[in-house]
Scaffold this motif. Sequence first.
Motif, PDB file in Angstrom:
ATOM      1  N   LEU A 105     -13.872   2.477  -0.616  1.00 16.46           N
ATOM      2  CA  LEU A 105     -13.393   1.131  -0.304  1.00 16.46           C
ATOM      3  C   LEU A 105     -12.644   1.138   1.026  1.00 16.46           C
ATOM      4  CD1 LEU A 105     -13.002  -1.830  -0.996  1.00 16.46           C
ATOM      5  CD2 LEU A 105     -11.018  -1.164  -2.373  1.00 16.46           C
TER       6      LEU A 105
ATOM      7  N   TYR B 124     -13.762  -1.959  -6.961  1.00 16.40           N
ATOM      8  CA  TYR B 124     -14.374  -1.517  -5.700  1.00 16.40           C
ATOM      9  C   TYR B 124     -15.280  -2.612  -5.126  1.00 16.40           C
ATOM     10  CZ  TYR B 124     -17.831   0.857  -2.783  1.00 16.40           C
ATOM     11  OH  TYR B 124     -18.692   1.192  -1.774  1.00 16.40           O
TER      12      TYR B 124
ATOM     13  N   ASN C 232     -15.190   1.642   3.831  1.00 18.08           N
ATOM     14  CA  ASN C 232     -16.036   0.474   4.077  1.00 18.08           C
ATOM     15  C   ASN C 232     -15.268  -0.744   4.567  1.00 18.08           C
ATOM     16  OD1 ASN C 232     -18.614   1.582   3.495  1.00 18.08           O
ATOM     17  ND2 ASN C 232     -18.067   1.581   1.339  1.00 18.08           N
ATOM     18  N   THR C 233     -13.952  -0.723   4.418  1.00 15.07           N
ATOM     19  CA  THR C 233     -13.143  -1.809   4.975  1.00 15.07           C
ATOM     20  C   THR C 233     -12.475  -1.362   6.268  1.00 15.07           C
ATOM     21  OG1 THR C 233     -11.271  -1.219   3.542  1.00 15.07           O
ATOM     22  CG2 THR C 233     -12.754  -2.970   2.761  1.00 15.07           C
TER      23      THR C 233
ATOM     24  N   LEU D  12      -7.379  -0.955  -8.350  1.00 19.83           N
ATOM     25  CA  LEU D  12      -8.006   0.356  -8.413  1.00 19.83           C
ATOM     26  C   LEU D  12      -6.959   1.451  -8.575  1.00 19.83           C
ATOM     27  CD1 LEU D  12     -10.703   1.801  -8.308  1.00 19.83           C
ATOM     28  CD2 LEU D  12     -10.646   1.621  -5.829  1.00 19.83           C
TER      29      LEU D  12
ATOM     30  N   ALA E   7     -14.044   5.930  -5.454  1.00 19.83           N
ATOM     31  CA  ALA E   7     -14.165   4.492  -5.193  1.00 19.83           C
ATOM     32  C   ALA E   7     -13.085   4.025  -4.216  1.00 19.83           C
ATOM     33  CB  ALA E   7     -14.091   3.700  -6.502  1.00 19.83           C
ATOM     34  N   ALA E   8     -11.873   4.528  -4.381  1.00 20.76           N
ATOM     35  CA  ALA E   8     -10.781   4.155  -3.477  1.00 20.76           C
ATOM     36  C   ALA E   8     -11.077   4.621  -2.054  1.00 20.76           C
ATOM     37  CB  ALA E   8      -9.467   4.746  -3.970  1.00 20.76           C
TER      38      ALA E   8
ATOM     39  N   GLY F  44     -13.352  -5.488  -3.865  1.00 20.21           N
ATOM     40  CA  GLY F  44     -12.769  -5.160  -2.566  1.00 20.21           C
ATOM     41  C   GLY F  44     -13.768  -5.313  -1.438  1.00 20.21           C
ATOM     42  N   LEU F  45     -14.995  -4.897  -1.676  1.00 15.46           N
ATOM     43  CA  LEU F  45     -16.030  -5.070  -0.649  1.00 15.46           C
ATOM     44  C   LEU F  45     -16.292  -6.544  -0.371  1.00 15.46           C
ATOM     45  CD1 LEU F  45     -18.697  -2.353  -1.572  1.00 15.46           C
ATOM     46  CD2 LEU F  45     -16.929  -2.253   0.213  1.00 15.46           C
TER      47      LEU F  45
ATOM     48  N   TYR G  98     -15.138   0.391 -10.805  1.00 15.01           N
ATOM     49  CA  TYR G  98     -16.257  -0.001  -9.945  1.00 15.01           C
ATOM     50  C   TYR G  98     -16.246  -1.500  -9.655  1.00 15.01           C
ATOM     51  CZ  TYR G  98     -17.978   4.700 -10.283  1.00 15.01           C
ATOM     52  OH  TYR G  98     -18.092   6.055 -10.194  1.00 15.01           O
TER      53      TYR G  98
ATOM     54  N   ALA H  95      -7.843  -5.815  -4.764  1.00 15.11           N
ATOM     55  CA  ALA H  95      -8.759  -4.809  -5.304  1.00 15.11           C
ATOM     56  C   ALA H  95      -8.189  -3.402  -5.214  1.00 15.11           C
ATOM     57  CB  ALA H  95     -10.105  -4.878  -4.583  1.00 15.11           C
ATOM     58  N   ARG H  96      -7.594  -3.062  -4.100  1.00 17.37           N
ATOM     59  CA  ARG H  96      -7.061  -1.713  -3.929  1.00 17.37           C
ATOM     60  C   ARG H  96      -5.918  -1.442  -4.907  1.00 17.37           C
ATOM     61  NH1 ARG H  96      -3.675   0.642   0.466  1.00 17.37           N
ATOM     62  NH2 ARG H  96      -3.905   2.857   0.177  1.00 17.37           N
TER      63      ARG H  96
END
Length: 92
Positions: free
Chosen positions: A51, A11, A54-55, A25, A47-48, A14-15, A8, A21-22
């Motif tokens: 992410l 995640y 959201n990206t 993860l 979460a992946a 990454g946001l 988390y 981050a990826r």
Amino acid sequence: MAASNRMYIAYLDGLAGAGDARERLQALIARAQEQGYWHDVLQGRWAAAMLLKNTRNESLARREFEDLLELSVRLGDPLLEKDARAWLDVER
């Protein structure tokens, strides 16, 4: 539990724009899978997928949600199955 927390954090990083981050993860997911911690694997895959969504990486997010759906059905996690199905239905 510590692995889930690190997932988390990756995640959220990454946001916030962390470029690694990826990869972090994915490494945590792989480690959980090797150890047979399937709940952590499911949570990490969620979460992946989120992410990527959201990206704005829609094609990779779709693939990740498809993998999450398959795994959640196989492991009997109805909540993550429902979440994956909902996202996949919206994106059609």
